[in-house]
Design a protein around this motif. Structure first.
Motif, PDB file in Angstrom:
ATOM      1  N   VAL A  40      49.188  55.586 -49.893  1.00  0.00           N
ATOM      2  CA  VAL A  40      49.675  56.846 -49.323  1.00  0.00           C
ATOM      3  C   VAL A  40      49.349  56.907 -47.835  1.00  0.00           C
ATOM      4  O   VAL A  40      50.161  57.337 -47.011  1.00  0.00           O
ATOM      5  CB  VAL A  40      49.073  58.044 -50.081  1.00  0.00           C
ATOM      6  CG1 VAL A  40      49.348  59.354 -49.355  1.00  0.00           C
ATOM      7  CG2 VAL A  40      49.634  58.103 -51.496  1.00  0.00           C
ATOM      8  N   GLY A  41      48.142  56.459 -47.456  1.00  0.00           N
ATOM      9  CA  GLY A  41      47.784  56.448 -46.046  1.00  0.00           C
ATOM     10  C   GLY A  41      48.671  55.552 -45.206  1.00  0.00           C
ATOM     11  O   GLY A  41      48.831  55.779 -44.004  1.00  0.00           O
ATOM     12  N   ALA A  42      49.251  54.516 -45.828  1.00  0.00           N
ATOM     13  CA  ALA A  42      50.131  53.592 -45.116  1.00  0.00           C
ATOM     14  C   ALA A  42      51.584  54.061 -45.076  1.00  0.00           C
ATOM     15  O   ALA A  42      52.413  53.442 -44.403  1.00  0.00           O
ATOM     16  CB  ALA A  42      50.063  52.210 -45.770  1.00  0.00           C
ATOM     17  N   HIS A  43      51.902  55.149 -45.783  1.00  0.00           N
ATOM     18  CA  HIS A  43      53.287  55.633 -45.820  1.00  0.00           C
ATOM     19  C   HIS A  43      53.654  56.243 -44.466  1.00  0.00           C
ATOM     20  O   HIS A  43      52.848  56.967 -43.864  1.00  0.00           O
ATOM     21  CB  HIS A  43      53.438  56.684 -46.925  1.00  0.00           C
ATOM     22  CG  HIS A  43      54.851  57.017 -47.243  1.00  0.00           C
ATOM     23  ND1 HIS A  43      55.615  57.875 -46.474  1.00  0.00           N
ATOM     24  CD2 HIS A  43      55.664  56.606 -48.253  1.00  0.00           C
ATOM     25  CE1 HIS A  43      56.823  57.986 -46.997  1.00  0.00           C
ATOM     26  NE2 HIS A  43      56.887  57.227 -48.079  1.00  0.00           N
ATOM     27  N   PRO A  44      54.865  55.973 -43.962  1.00  0.00           N
ATOM     28  CA  PRO A  44      55.236  56.466 -42.626  1.00  0.00           C
ATOM     29  C   PRO A  44      55.266  57.985 -42.501  1.00  0.00           C
ATOM     30  O   PRO A  44      55.191  58.508 -41.384  1.00  0.00           O
ATOM     31  CB  PRO A  44      56.630  55.861 -42.403  1.00  0.00           C
ATOM     32  CG  PRO A  44      57.119  55.465 -43.756  1.00  0.00           C
ATOM     33  CD  PRO A  44      55.917  55.109 -44.544  1.00  0.00           C
ATOM     34  N   ALA A  45      55.363  58.703 -43.623  1.00  0.00           N
ATOM     35  CA  ALA A  45      55.388  60.161 -43.558  1.00  0.00           C
ATOM     36  C   ALA A  45      53.993  60.776 -43.512  1.00  0.00           C
ATOM     37  O   ALA A  45      53.857  61.993 -43.399  1.00  0.00           O
ATOM     38  CB  ALA A  45      56.153  60.734 -44.755  1.00  0.00           C
ATOM     39  N   VAL A  46      52.949  59.926 -43.576  1.00  0.00           N
ATOM     40  CA  VAL A  46      51.576  60.422 -43.719  1.00  0.00           C
ATOM     41  C   VAL A  46      50.731  60.024 -42.516  1.00  0.00           C
ATOM     42  O   VAL A  46      50.819  58.895 -42.022  1.00  0.00           O
ATOM     43  CB  VAL A  46      50.949  59.877 -45.017  1.00  0.00           C
ATOM     44  CG1 VAL A  46      49.456  60.181 -45.087  1.00  0.00           C
ATOM     45  CG2 VAL A  46      51.669  60.470 -46.231  1.00  0.00           C
ATOM     46  N   ASP A  47      49.889  60.939 -42.071  1.00  0.00           N
ATOM     47  CA  ASP A  47      48.880  60.657 -41.054  1.00  0.00           C
ATOM     48  C   ASP A  47      47.679  60.025 -41.753  1.00  0.00           C
ATOM     49  O   ASP A  47      46.980  60.705 -42.518  1.00  0.00           O
ATOM     50  CB  ASP A  47      48.468  61.963 -40.363  1.00  0.00           C
ATOM     51  CG  ASP A  47      47.390  61.762 -39.311  1.00  0.00           C
ATOM     52  OD1 ASP A  47      46.817  60.659 -39.211  1.00  0.00           O
ATOM     53  OD2 ASP A  47      47.090  62.726 -38.581  1.00  0.00           O
ATOM     54  N   PRO A  48      47.395  58.751 -41.541  1.00  0.00           N
ATOM     55  CA  PRO A  48      46.346  58.071 -42.306  1.00  0.00           C
ATOM     56  C   PRO A  48      44.941  58.607 -42.044  1.00  0.00           C
ATOM     57  O   PRO A  48      44.029  58.372 -42.849  1.00  0.00           O
ATOM     58  CB  PRO A  48      46.471  56.612 -41.871  1.00  0.00           C
ATOM     59  CG  PRO A  48      47.116  56.677 -40.524  1.00  0.00           C
ATOM     60  CD  PRO A  48      48.051  57.844 -40.581  1.00  0.00           C
ATOM     61  N   ALA A  49      44.747  59.323 -40.962  1.00  0.00           N
ATOM     62  CA  ALA A  49      43.431  59.881 -40.651  1.00  0.00           C
ATOM     63  C   ALA A  49      43.202  61.230 -41.311  1.00  0.00           C
ATOM     64  O   ALA A  49      42.111  61.800 -41.186  1.00  0.00           O
ATOM     65  CB  ALA A  49      43.266  60.014 -39.134  1.00  0.00           C
ATOM     66  N   ARG A  50      44.217  61.732 -42.016  1.00  0.00           N
ATOM     67  CA  ARG A  50      44.110  63.075 -42.592  1.00  0.00           C
ATOM     68  C   ARG A  50      44.562  63.067 -44.052  1.00  0.00           C
ATOM     69  O   ARG A  50      45.479  63.772 -44.450  1.00  0.00           O
ATOM     70  CB  ARG A  50      44.928  64.081 -41.775  1.00  0.00           C
ATOM     71  CG  ARG A  50      44.512  64.188 -40.325  1.00  0.00           C
ATOM     72  CD  ARG A  50      45.359  65.187 -39.582  1.00  0.00           C
ATOM     73  NE  ARG A  50      45.131  66.547 -40.077  1.00  0.00           N
ATOM     74  CZ  ARG A  50      45.897  67.590 -39.747  1.00  0.00           C
ATOM     75  NH1 ARG A  50      46.949  67.424 -38.956  1.00  0.00           N
ATOM     76  NH2 ARG A  50      45.629  68.781 -40.225  1.00  0.00           N
ATOM     77  N   VAL A  51      43.875  62.276 -44.861  1.00  0.00           N
ATOM     78  CA  VAL A  51      44.191  62.189 -46.287  1.00  0.00           C
ATOM     79  C   VAL A  51      43.029  62.791 -47.074  1.00  0.00           C
ATOM     80  O   VAL A  51      41.862  62.540 -46.771  1.00  0.00           O
ATOM     81  CB  VAL A  51      44.438  60.736 -46.715  1.00  0.00           C
ATOM     82  CG1 VAL A  51      44.740  60.658 -48.210  1.00  0.00           C
ATOM     83  CG2 VAL A  51      45.597  60.132 -45.916  1.00  0.00           C
ATOM     84  N   SER A  52      43.351  63.594 -48.092  1.00  0.00           N
ATOM     85  CA  SER A  52      42.349  64.253 -48.925  1.00  0.00           C
ATOM     86  C   SER A  52      42.615  63.955 -50.394  1.00  0.00           C
ATOM     87  O   SER A  52      43.654  63.381 -50.746  1.00  0.00           O
ATOM     88  CB  SER A  52      42.367  65.769 -48.683  1.00  0.00           C
ATOM     89  OG  SER A  52      41.992  66.070 -47.355  1.00  0.00           O
ATOM     90  N   LEU A  53      41.668  64.354 -51.239  1.00  0.00           N
ATOM     91  CA  LEU A  53      41.753  64.098 -52.677  1.00  0.00           C
ATOM     92  C   LEU A  53      41.521  65.374 -53.461  1.00  0.00           C
ATOM     93  O   LEU A  53      40.723  66.224 -53.054  1.00  0.00           O
ATOM     94  CB  LEU A  53      40.671  63.099 -53.102  1.00  0.00           C
ATOM     95  CG  LEU A  53      41.003  61.621 -53.226  1.00  0.00           C
ATOM     96  CD1 LEU A  53      39.728  60.833 -53.490  1.00  0.00           C
ATOM     97  CD2 LEU A  53      42.018  61.363 -54.328  1.00  0.00           C
ATOM     98  N   MET A  54      42.214  65.512 -54.587  1.00  0.00           N
ATOM     99  CA  MET A  54      41.887  66.569 -55.532  1.00  0.00           C
ATOM    100  C   MET A  54      42.106  66.035 -56.936  1.00  0.00           C
ATOM    101  O   MET A  54      42.832  65.064 -57.134  1.00  0.00           O
ATOM    102  CB  MET A  54      42.691  67.847 -55.272  1.00  0.00           C
ATOM    103  CG  MET A  54      44.144  67.853 -55.676  1.00  0.00           C
ATOM    104  SD  MET A  54      44.420  68.228 -57.427  1.00  0.00           S
ATOM    105  CE  MET A  54      43.535  69.754 -57.612  1.00  0.00           C
ATOM    106  N   GLY A  55      41.435  66.671 -57.891  1.00  0.00           N
ATOM    107  CA  GLY A  55      41.599  66.205 -59.257  1.00  0.00           C
ATOM    108  C   GLY A  55      41.219  67.253 -60.268  1.00  0.00           C
ATOM    109  O   GLY A  55      40.402  68.140 -59.999  1.00  0.00           O
TER     110      GLY A  55
END
Length: 257
Positions: A101-116
């Motif tokens: 997901v961090g490598a996807h062009p629509a995503v800012d790789p420095a701003r990825v979070s998790l929930m579960g």
């Protein structure tokens, strides 16, 4: 007919150890955007109870936040066998998903979070140590899966010995899961995450009793945003409770991602 910008979604498959993990990426119109990876509970799928993950992903997209919800291996539409499910394997999958997901062009790789949710919450808390994530949101994390008392562990072991599995609400818990979970400390092994954490639990949740909530208080300290929703159990089983749950998590993630 024009699709609203907050309903933009693409099916996104991620390969992990020869298996295809199938999921859906919701993206806002403006990209690259911050993103949240959503981890479903034991035996669940990427929609979650009452389509909660679909609704949360759409809410986040309205806020300019991408959301990826996927099926763990052996669940939903993903490859793999449910009998092979373990917490450690799910953590490895979540790490692979974070990377993809961090490598996807629509995503800012420095701003990825998790929930579960539930077992997905336990998985997310452990994966957050393996990759730096901005924020961590937990719905009723199933710490008890890896922190069973002696009596519960003995009962589970006896059931597996007799039947080949332990019956957990109509879902089989196999030996591989039990042996793997016994080697995990759900608190010490989650101690590396340094960002903000939200924990939401029902007051009648048998999976996350008060003593385990206290362990999360000790683990995350003043970074923990704790909410107890009255008169509901593990699945937040009323319409108002689920609406409140979504409101809380949307606001938390919008603030911290």
């Amino acid at each position: 007919m024009r699709v609203p910008e907050w309903r933009l979604m693409e099916l996104l498959d991620i390969e992990h150890r020869g298996r295809v993990l199938r999921g859906a990426l919701h993206t806002p119109q403006t990209t690259p955007a911050p993103a949240v990876v959503l981890c479903h509970g034991f035996g669940g799928n990427r929609a979650e109870f009452g389509y909660a993950f679909v609704r949360l992903a759409e809410r986040l997209a309205r806020r300019g936040i991408a959301a990826y919800r996927f099926d763990f291996a052996g669940c939903g539409d993903s490859d793999g066998e449910f009998a092979d499910l373990t917490v450690s394997d799910q953590v490895e999958q979540a790490v692979a998903v974070l990377d993809a997901v961090g490598a996807h062009p629509a995503v800012d790789p420095a701003r990825v979070s998790l929930m579960g949710m539930s077992l997905g919450g336990l998985t997310a808390s452990l994966a957050a140590v393996r990759r730096p994530v901005r924020a961590l949101a937990l719905w009723a994390p199933a710490a008890a899966a890896a922190a069973m008392g002696e009596e519960g562990a003995a009962r589970r072991a006896a059931a597996i010995e007799a039947n080949g599995y332990d019956d957990f609400g109509g879902l089989p818990v196999y030996r591989a899961f039990a042996e793997d979970a016994a080697a995990i400390d759900p608190f010490a092994d989650a101690a590396g995450h340094t960002g903000p954490v939200q924990l939401v639990v029902g007051s009648n949740d048998f999976v996350l009793p008060p003593d385990l909530i206290e362990e999360y208080r000790r683990l995350y300290g003043d970074r923990l945003d704790l909410h107890v929703i009255d008169e509901v159990g593990h699945g937040f089983e009323t319409v108002p409770a689920r609406e409140h749950l979504l409101d809380l998590t949307e606001a938390f993630l919008a603030k911290h991602v």
